[in-house]
Design an enzyme around this catalytic site. Sequence first.
Site, PDB file in Angstrom:
ATOM      1  N   GLY A 109       0.865  -1.169   0.000  1.00  0.00           N
ATOM      2  CA  GLY A 109       0.000   0.000   0.000  1.00  0.00           C
ATOM      3  C   GLY A 109       0.904   1.222   0.000  1.00  0.00           C
ATOM      4  N   ALA A 110       0.617   2.158  -0.926  1.00  0.00           N
ATOM      5  CA  ALA A 110       1.548   3.266  -1.176  1.00  0.00           C
ATOM      6  C   ALA A 110       1.924   4.065   0.086  1.00  0.00           C
ATOM      7  CB  ALA A 110       0.971   4.163  -2.266  1.00  0.00           C
TER       8      ALA A 110
ATOM      9  N   GLN B 121      -5.594  -8.885  -2.028  1.00  0.00           N
ATOM     10  CA  GLN B 121      -5.639  -7.856  -0.976  1.00  0.00           C
ATOM     11  C   GLN B 121      -7.084  -7.554  -0.551  1.00  0.00           C
ATOM     12  OE1 GLN B 121      -3.819  -7.668  -3.750  1.00  0.00           O
ATOM     13  NE2 GLN B 121      -1.897  -6.585  -3.469  1.00  0.00           N
TER      14      GLN B 121
ATOM     15  N   ASP C 260      -1.422   4.431  -6.265  1.00  0.00           N
ATOM     16  CA  ASP C 260       0.022   4.314  -5.998  1.00  0.00           C
ATOM     17  C   ASP C 260       0.772   5.512  -6.527  1.00  0.00           C
ATOM     18  OD1 ASP C 260      -1.073   1.423  -6.039  1.00  0.00           O
ATOM     19  OD2 ASP C 260       0.763   1.462  -4.842  1.00  0.00           O
TER      20      ASP C 260
ATOM     21  N   ASN D 189      -3.019   2.431 -10.117  1.00  0.00           N
ATOM     22  CA  ASN D 189      -3.461   1.698  -8.910  1.00  0.00           C
ATOM     23  C   ASN D 189      -3.433   0.212  -9.247  1.00  0.00           C
ATOM     24  OD1 ASN D 189      -4.431   1.742  -6.172  1.00  0.00           O
ATOM     25  ND2 ASN D 189      -6.423   1.113  -6.943  1.00  0.00           N
ATOM     26  N   LYS D 190      -3.776  -0.595  -8.266  1.00  0.00           N
ATOM     27  CA  LYS D 190      -3.727  -2.052  -8.409  1.00  0.00           C
ATOM     28  C   LYS D 190      -4.384  -2.526  -9.700  1.00  0.00           C
ATOM     29  CE  LYS D 190      -2.110  -4.402  -6.363  1.00  0.00           C
ATOM     30  NZ  LYS D 190      -0.734  -4.810  -6.743  1.00  0.00           N
TER      31      LYS D 190
HETATM   32  O1  MRU Z   1       0.596  -4.182  -4.416  1.00  0.00           O
HETATM   33  P1  MRU Z   1      -0.020  -3.387  -3.312  1.00  0.00           P
HETATM   34  O2  MRU Z   1      -0.814  -4.215  -2.350  1.00  0.00           O
HETATM   35  O3  MRU Z   1       1.006  -2.528  -2.618  1.00  0.00           O
HETATM   36  O4  MRU Z   1      -1.031  -2.405  -4.031  1.00  0.00           O
HETATM   37  C1  MRU Z   1      -1.757  -1.504  -3.256  1.00  0.00           C
HETATM   38  C2  MRU Z   1      -2.697  -0.666  -4.027  1.00  0.00           C
HETATM   39  O5  MRU Z   1      -2.787  -0.741  -5.221  1.00  0.00           O
HETATM   40  C3  MRU Z   1      -3.455   0.376  -3.252  1.00  0.00           C
HETATM   41  O6  MRU Z   1      -4.709   0.599  -3.807  1.00  0.00           O
HETATM   42  C4  MRU Z   1      -2.668   1.695  -3.285  1.00  0.00           C
HETATM   43  O7  MRU Z   1      -1.352   1.487  -2.853  1.00  0.00           O
HETATM   44  C5  MRU Z   1      -3.286   2.742  -2.441  1.00  0.00           C
HETATM   45  S1  MRU Z   1      -3.096   2.386  -0.728  1.00  0.00           S
HETATM   46  C6  MRU Z   1      -3.826   3.615   0.162  1.00  0.00           C
END
Ligand code: MRU
Length: 354
Positions: free
Chosen positions: A46-47, A195, A236, A246-247
């Site tokens: 998560g960013a 996730q 992200d 984003n994801k």
């Molecule tokens: O691969 P991850 O689990 O780090 O991906 C996370 C995401 O894509 C979240 O949506 C993003 O980081 C925003 S977290 C507030």
Amino acid sequence: MVKTIELVNGVVNMLDQTKLPREVIYVECKDYTMVAKGIKELWIRGAPAIGIAASMGIAIGANAINASSYDDFMKGLEPIFNTLLETRPTAVNIQWAVERTKKLLDERKDESIDSLKTFLTDEANRVLENDIEINKTIGKFGSRFIKDGDTIITHCNAGSLATGGYGTATGPIRAAVEQGKKIHVYADETRPVLQGARLTSWELMQDNIPVTLIPDNTSGAILQKGEIDLAIVGTDRTVANGDVANKIGTYMLAVLCKEHNVPFYVAAPLSSIDFSIPTGDLIPIEERGSEEVTHIFGTQIAPDGVKVRNIAFDVTPAKYITGIITEKGVFRPEDLHKLNEPGTDLESIMLKAE
Ligand code: MRU
């Protein structure tokens, strides 16, 4: 609310999110290489959370530097910065943490090395505390767009676990609940790392927020039935023209929302906005190993030797996004760049809820 990460007595305690929801285990990271390993292997993800982890990694790495001058101290920090920057390329927050540290140290060149070390530890804790405050502000602004009785869809985990606490995409959801609004959340499971299934549904259930888990390929059907009022996701890296990384799967959801006239919001703290990149096609996108796709919890589900593409993030073009929820207010993606222009009257460009 579960604690994602903390820095206590020179040790970073990181919740190992790969074990959730079956086990709640904290890993003690006693040096910065272990923090970097934790980021790379998704113990923390998560960013904003990885930005906080990077700040803490810098602090404990700095404590171990043996330097008598500012220049030597900065030389000692370089491998720490580089190791952390190499862990995950898409989220801008690690870069944000490194650049912020450099700037703050530059302003304190005349201080003793010991005082710089103490400063970095205090600063890492401040980054964590500020993050929670920022998410609450995002929550306040974003909740204006949530009505009593609404059903919200989200993708991946942009909740407490992805931040210092409270969450970005879950910020408006939590705030709406605190305001007494009766809402319901649909959480996409988010293949391949799950996730949504493992983290979002778990953390919302911990806080008694009504949630229904759906496979990623179900959102179209639910939208078609008219059961979703709005979507809120995290990011992200959001860039100057309002394109959002984003994801993986976020783009698909945004296109579907557009087709069904469902507003699509992105919760983005300023630390996740990269004004230096003009358009989304220039965002570095992480691709991860094939095993995340061919195996589930160690069990092989695909034939030996099958070719795999495991792209971890996608870019949603600004045209699919209704509003970007920041700690400064909610803005149309095309107005986002104005936040970086001195003298902008933010009130005049803020998106207002009906
Ligand atoms: O691969 P991850 O689990 O780090 O991906 C996370 C995401 O894509 C979240 O949506 C993003 O980081 C925003 S977290 C507030």
